[in-house]
Design an enzyme around this catalytic site. Structure first.
Site, mmCIF file in Angstrom:
data_model
loop_
_atom_site.group_PDB
_atom_site.id
_atom_site.type_symbol
_atom_site.label_atom_id
_atom_site.label_comp_id
_atom_site.label_asym_id
_atom_site.label_seq_id
_atom_site.Cartn_x
_atom_site.Cartn_y
_atom_site.Cartn_z
ATOM 1 N N PRO A 269 8.837 -5.107 2.906
ATOM 2 C CG PRO A 269 10.282 -3.309 2.525
ATOM 3 C CD PRO A 269 9.198 -4.111 1.893
ATOM 4 C CE LYS B 152 -0.147 2.081 3.421
ATOM 5 N NZ LYS B 152 -0.037 2.776 4.719
ATOM 6 N N GLY C 100 1.806 -5.643 7.042
ATOM 7 C CA GLY C 100 0.983 -6.494 7.906
ATOM 8 C C GLY C 100 -0.491 -6.362 7.560
ATOM 9 C CG ASP D 116 -3.097 1.635 6.759
ATOM 10 O OD1 ASP D 116 -3.844 2.625 6.636
ATOM 11 O OD2 ASP D 116 -1.858 1.716 6.834
ATOM 12 C CB ALA E 35 7.466 -1.927 10.980
ATOM 13 C CB ALA E 36 8.325 -0.665 5.392
#
Ligand code: C5P
Length: 305
Positions: free
Chosen positions: A104, A21, A112, A146, A106-107
């Site tokens: 990646p 996203k 997640g 999200d 926590a990017a």
């Protein structure tokens, strides 16, 4: 967690792609009484995607493979999806999910959240007639702000905490370069960035001029889309830079590249993106950034339908 009786599953194994996203814009409109922030964000999805495979012949569980499997810490959000869904709909077929993790963690790319949304789509497909759109949305919002937009997985304007979605239709595909400096973000990064936004005096303005849906829907080319976006930056960028100073280096590097028509932070970071006019320009730009910063994660991709 899984009961023997229940609806007949539609297949024993299914695959869903969980696209990364990107927040093309992100306006903070104000803090809500529940502590969340009222947002408006134009969100698009990249071709870069994790792949989730649901195997109904195996007991419930989650395994991760791929480049970023090692980076998933604590309880995987997909494990929460399996638990939440099984509690909400006792007796459904659940099964084992394998995630090939190439986004990646926590990017700022919703890694997640997009996996959680893909897991919901897998469970919904495996249990026909069980999950209506409202239940799916309720479960999505319980998993994170999200997750609803990731469930829709289309270019959309996201409002509220993240649950109000307007599909803006088939927009031009946007060639892009994604760049992550590879720093470990602070714990509870998204909450910390919002708190920093407030500490910097951010108040938001619910009446601020916001995205013009009609203008966006009528955009026909890449240049016109970039004109719309130029007026709508990511309000979280200064706060995110305070907490992750490497973002400044990434933004300078990509903004200084001749192919970058627009450069910006995605979400709460630290991944930044540049939009380019052609896929070839994005590929060439990615090669240049990679050779100058071999320690960074750099991907050329396309955003949109
Ligand atoms: O919903 P999610 O768990 O992803 O949010 C993580 C944190 O980010 C929240 O606890 C909150 O501090 C912050 N947040 C916010 N407003 C939003 C989304 C997230 O303040 N719209």
């Amino acid at each position: 967690m899984i009961a023997a009786a229940g609806p007949t599953p539609s297949a024993t194994q299914n695959v869903e792609h969980a696209r990364a996203k990107i927040n093309l814009s992100l306006t903070v409109l104000g803090r809500r009484p529940d502590g969340y922030h009222e947002l408006e964000s134009l969100v698009a999805f990249a071709d870069l995607a994790d792949a989730l495979t649901l195997d109904l012949t195996r007991p419930p569980g989650v395994t991760s493979t791929g480049q970023f499997a090692h980076a998933i810490e604590g309880t995987n959000l997909v494990e929460r999806v399996l638990d939440l869904a099984a509690n909400a709909c006792p007796g459904i077929a659940v099964g084992h999910v394998t995630i090939n993790k190439v986004i990646p963690v926590a990017a700022g790319l919703g890694g997640g959240s997009t996996d959680a949304a893909a897991a919901l789509r897998l469970l919904s497909a495996a249990n026909p007639g069980v999950f209506g759109p409202k239940l799916l949305m309720d479960l999505a919002l319980q998993l994170g702000s999200d997750v609803p937009v990731c469930l829709a997985a289309c270019t959309a304007i996201m409002r509220g905490r993240g649950e109000q979605l307007t599909d803006i239709g088939s927009r031009p595909r946007l060639p892009a370069v994604l760049v992550n400096p590879g720093v470990a973000p602070p714990p509870g990064k998204t909450g910390a960035v919002f708190a920093r936004w407030a500490a910097r005096g951010g108040r938001g303005d619910a009446a601020a001029a916001v995205l013009d849906i009609h203008a966006i829907r009528s955009v026909s080319g890449i240049a016109a889309m970039m004109d719309v976006l130029a007026a709508h930056p990511n309000d979280l960028e200064p706060a995110a830079r305070d907490l992750m100073p490497e973002i400044g280096e990434v933004l300078s590097a990509i903004a200084g590249d001749p192919a970058a028509a627009l450069s910006r932070l995605s979400g709460a970071g630290p991944t930044c993106f540049a939009l380019c006019h052609t896929p070839a320009a994005a590929e060439a730009m990615a090669d240049r950034i990679r050779s100058r910063h071999p320690q960074w994660w750099v991907v050329a991709t396309s955003l949109g339908p």
